[in-house]
Motif scaffolding. Structure first.
Motif, short mmCIF file in Angstrom:
data_model
loop_
_atom_site.label_atom_id
_atom_site.label_comp_id
_atom_site.label_asym_id
_atom_site.label_seq_id
_atom_site.Cartn_x
_atom_site.Cartn_y
_atom_site.Cartn_z
N GLU A 166 0.72 -1.32 0.14
CA GLU A 166 0.11 0.12 -0.27
C GLU A 166 0.75 1.50 0.29
N HIS A 168 2.08 2.89 -2.21
CA HIS A 168 1.64 3.69 -3.34
C HIS A 168 0.84 5.10 -2.66
N GLN A 169 0.44 4.38 -1.80
CA GLN A 169 -0.55 5.98 -2.08
C GLN A 169 0.07 6.34 -0.92
N THR A 171 2.43 9.09 -1.89
CA THR A 171 2.75 9.90 -2.46
C THR A 171 1.44 10.55 -2.54
N ASP A 173 1.76 12.35 -5.77
CA ASP A 173 1.88 11.94 -7.31
C ASP A 173 1.07 11.17 -7.90
N PRO A 174 0.08 11.44 -9.13
CA PRO A 174 -0.16 10.16 -9.57
C PRO A 174 0.31 9.89 -10.26
N SER A 177 2.43 7.37 -7.83
CA SER A 177 1.30 6.53 -7.25
C SER A 177 1.47 5.12 -8.16
N ARG A 178 1.47 5.72 -9.22
CA ARG A 178 0.37 4.50 -10.21
C ARG A 178 1.26 3.76 -10.63
N GLU A 181 2.44 1.59 -7.91
CA GLU A 181 1.67 0.39 -7.46
C GLU A 181 1.48 -1.38 -8.90
#
Length: 291
Positions: A166, A168-169, A171, A173-174, A177-178, A181
């Protein structure tokens, strides 16, 4: 090769570092008590010195009547005195003149110190933890932990997402994060423990029952993929005329410089601050002259 499950991997950190060492806790408490006692002794000596040598109000800048005056009057008087000190500084030429200026500045410092004396806590260089009670009866010491105080304040998202699967949640910054993930679970575990928990490759290899060489190779693979995606994203962002931060521009320049040398295997590694050890010269195989 056997992998540990998620719970075993997350709980193994305490076993590696030995957080439940009672002897170290007792030694830490004794050190804190000694430092707190030394601090109290310094405060007592400071209080006794102030009692024996008090500061006289008549030599200070403002008297009690002036302090009780309205704020507008005090500000006006301070501005007038500041202008007077400035003129004294500009007109000073001899040693006696500069002595008068120094005396005026000493009065200003004494007045400032007297104002701040009631609000200062003379701790010296000791941190605040040294005054904490070793075994308080009302509020335990573990409640002063940063994670606990953050959770009690309602900021519990960092605690919930403090996990390899988890993270990636964490940050906002999309793109980043992606990008994290989409990593595999195996890569997420390695990235989490090496980058966030700051484990060494040897510690993680022991936890995963692998060799440290395999861990370092896997880390290089993860960094190479993430850095390539980040470079493509920042390069396209710059091509669209979007602004970049200084760190992003430095990353692009460094990546381009390495790409010319390494090609598709480009990866930016952390600098080794230790000087490279010089190799020993090979042993002479021939015989000495005269033998």
């Amino acid at each position: 090769m056997a992998y540990r499950n998620k719970n075993e991997l997350l709980d193994i950190e305490g076993d590696l570092f030995g957080w439940d060492d009672e002897s170290s806790i007792s030694l830490t408490n004794e050190a804190l008590e000694r430092d707190a006692a030394a601090e109290r002794q310094i405060e007592l000596e400071s209080a006794l010195e102030h009692d024996e040598h008090p500061l006289h109000d008549e030599v200070e800048l403002e008297t009690e009547e002036e302090e009780a005056a309205p704020t507008s009057e005090k500000l006006l008087k301070r501005e007038i005195r500041a202008e007077a000190v400035r003129r004294l500084e500009e007109a000073a030429r001899t040693e006696a003149d500069f002595s008068v200026v120094i005396k005026e500045w000493d009065k200003l410092d004494q007045n400032r110190e007297r104002r701040e004396r009631n609000y200062e806590h003379l701790r010296g260089d000791l941190p605040l933890d040294y005054q904490a009670v070793s075994e308080p009866k009302l509020i335990p010491r573990w409640m002063n932990d940063t994670a606990y105080r953050q959770m009690m304040a309602g900021n519990f998202l960092d605690i919930l997402f403090n996990c390899p699967y988890e993270m990636h949640q964490l940050t906002a910054d999309p793109f980043i994060s992606r990008m994290i993930e989409e990593l595999s679970d195996d890569h997420k575990e390695v990235l989490y423990f090496l980058s966030l928990r700051l484990w060494s490759a040897t510690q993680l290899a022991l936890a995963r029952e692998q060799s440290d060489r395999n861990i370092r190779k896997l880390r290089k693979t993860i960094h190479k993929g993430l850095q390539r995606q980040m470079f493509d994203y920042l390069h396209s962002k710059r091509e669209r005329g979007r602004s970049l931060t200084l760190r992003e521009r430095q990353f692009i320049e460094e990546y381009l410089a390495l790409e010319e040398e390494q090609g598709k295997d480009t990866v930016i590694r952390r600098e080794n601050k230790n000087n490279r050890r010089k190799g020993k010269p090979p042993l002479a195989t021939g015989t000495a002259e005269g033998e």
